[in-house]
Enzyme design. Structure first.
Site, short mmCIF file in Angstrom:
data_model
loop_
_atom_site.label_atom_id
_atom_site.label_comp_id
_atom_site.label_asym_id
_atom_site.label_seq_id
_atom_site.Cartn_x
_atom_site.Cartn_y
_atom_site.Cartn_z
N ARG A 167 -4.71 -28.00 10.94
CA ARG A 167 -4.76 -28.22 9.52
C ARG A 167 -4.22 -29.47 9.08
O ARG A 167 -4.31 -29.84 8.17
CB ARG A 167 -3.92 -26.89 8.84
CG ARG A 167 -4.71 -25.67 9.37
CD ARG A 167 -4.08 -24.46 8.78
NE ARG A 167 -4.15 -24.79 7.29
CZ ARG A 167 -2.97 -24.55 6.59
NH1 ARG A 167 -1.87 -24.24 6.96
NH2 ARG A 167 -3.08 -24.71 5.55
N GLY A 171 -1.39 -16.28 3.25
CA GLY A 171 -1.49 -17.24 4.58
C GLY A 171 -1.72 -18.29 3.95
O GLY A 171 -1.58 -18.94 2.86
N CYS A 172 -2.71 -19.28 4.81
CA CYS A 172 -2.91 -20.69 4.58
C CYS A 172 -3.85 -20.58 3.15
O CYS A 172 -4.53 -19.66 2.75
CB CYS A 172 -4.21 -21.11 5.57
SG CYS A 172 -5.14 -22.49 4.98
N PHE A 173 -3.40 -21.47 2.33
CA PHE A 173 -3.78 -21.35 0.96
C PHE A 173 -5.13 -21.93 0.68
O PHE A 173 -5.99 -21.71 -0.43
CB PHE A 173 -2.77 -22.03 -0.21
CG PHE A 173 -2.50 -23.50 0.05
CD1 PHE A 173 -3.10 -24.36 1.07
CD2 PHE A 173 -1.11 -24.03 -0.24
CE1 PHE A 173 -2.45 -25.38 1.48
CE2 PHE A 173 -0.63 -24.92 -0.07
CZ PHE A 173 -1.26 -25.83 0.99
#
Length: 229
Positions: A5, A57-59
């Site tokens: 990411r 979690g991951c935005f």
């Protein structure tokens, strides 16, 4: 996982790397998808605009799902829980900043209630039984959390977590916390609308696109014709 990411490979390279990673860990960390019931406690709000802050979690995926919810006016990725000094992407990955990757949702309560936002969060976005991780990402920055901005939102949040806990919709206990609001810090520009701008990114394809597909499958009447900005 977070290296994929952070580095922003080209789409082709990202897809290859994601495929190798998924082969190793996906079976153990697959996220749940379940159509939870509507919130039993969900007072009507007369205002035409309200704000919610949620972490799941991951935005990238949280923003990507909620921008497609009918009644949502805008969604912004950012950080909540820590200080201004650590409200930067590279400063959150040691798990010591206090920040969670979060989103700020501006919505029309006449079209979508706060309780409905929580229902969607825990039905298709985040697993409320996981502590300090979601999907392939681990660390306090990836915790799922509710951040009420007023007494009514707190009332709805407390009641809904108790409701889904009593219903035993999950095999494990609910551990998602309700956190006190501190300050929301918008994330860097390259993180905004990431899912929409990078649909072929390997991480998006494996972890976030299925969440949006689940929203459309489980709550078709809640889906916007076009995503909110």
């Amino acid at each position: 996982m977070t290296l994929l990411r952070r580095t922003f490979f080209s789409r082709a390279v990202a897809a290859l790397v994601a495929g190798a990673i998924v082969a190793q860990c996906a079976p153990a960390q697959a996220e749940s998808v379940i159509k939870l019931p509507a919130a039993a406690t969900d007072p009507a709000i007369k205002a035409t605009r309200a704000t919610a802050i949620l972490a799941g979690g991951c935005f990238w995926g949280v923003e990507g799902v909620f921008s497609n919810v009918k009644g949502v006016i805008s969604v912004e990725s950012g950080y909540h829980g820590g200080s201004a000094a650590t409200a930067r992407y590279e400063r959150t990955h040691d798990g010591k900043s206090g920040h969670a990757e979060a989103v700020r949702i501006v919505y029309d309560p006449r079209q979508v209630s706060y309780g409905t936002l929580l229902r969607i969060l825990f039905s298709v976005v985040a697993d409320p039984t996981l502590k300090n991780r979601q999907g392939p990402d681990a660390g306090t920055q990836y915790r799922a959390a509710i951040v009420p901005l007023d007494a009514t939102q707190r009332q709805v949040a407390i009641a809904y977590l108790a409701q889904i806990g009593r219903g035993r919709y999950f095999a494990k206990p609910i551990v998602a916390p309700i956190e006190s609001y501190k300050r929301f810090y918008p994330a860097e520009a390259n993180h905004q609308d990431f899912m929409r701008r990078n649909p072929s990114n390997g991480y998006i394809v494996r972890w976030d696109a299925p969440k949006l597909a689940a929203l459309k499958r489980l709550f078709p009447d809640r889906v916007r014709a076009t995503p909110a900005p």
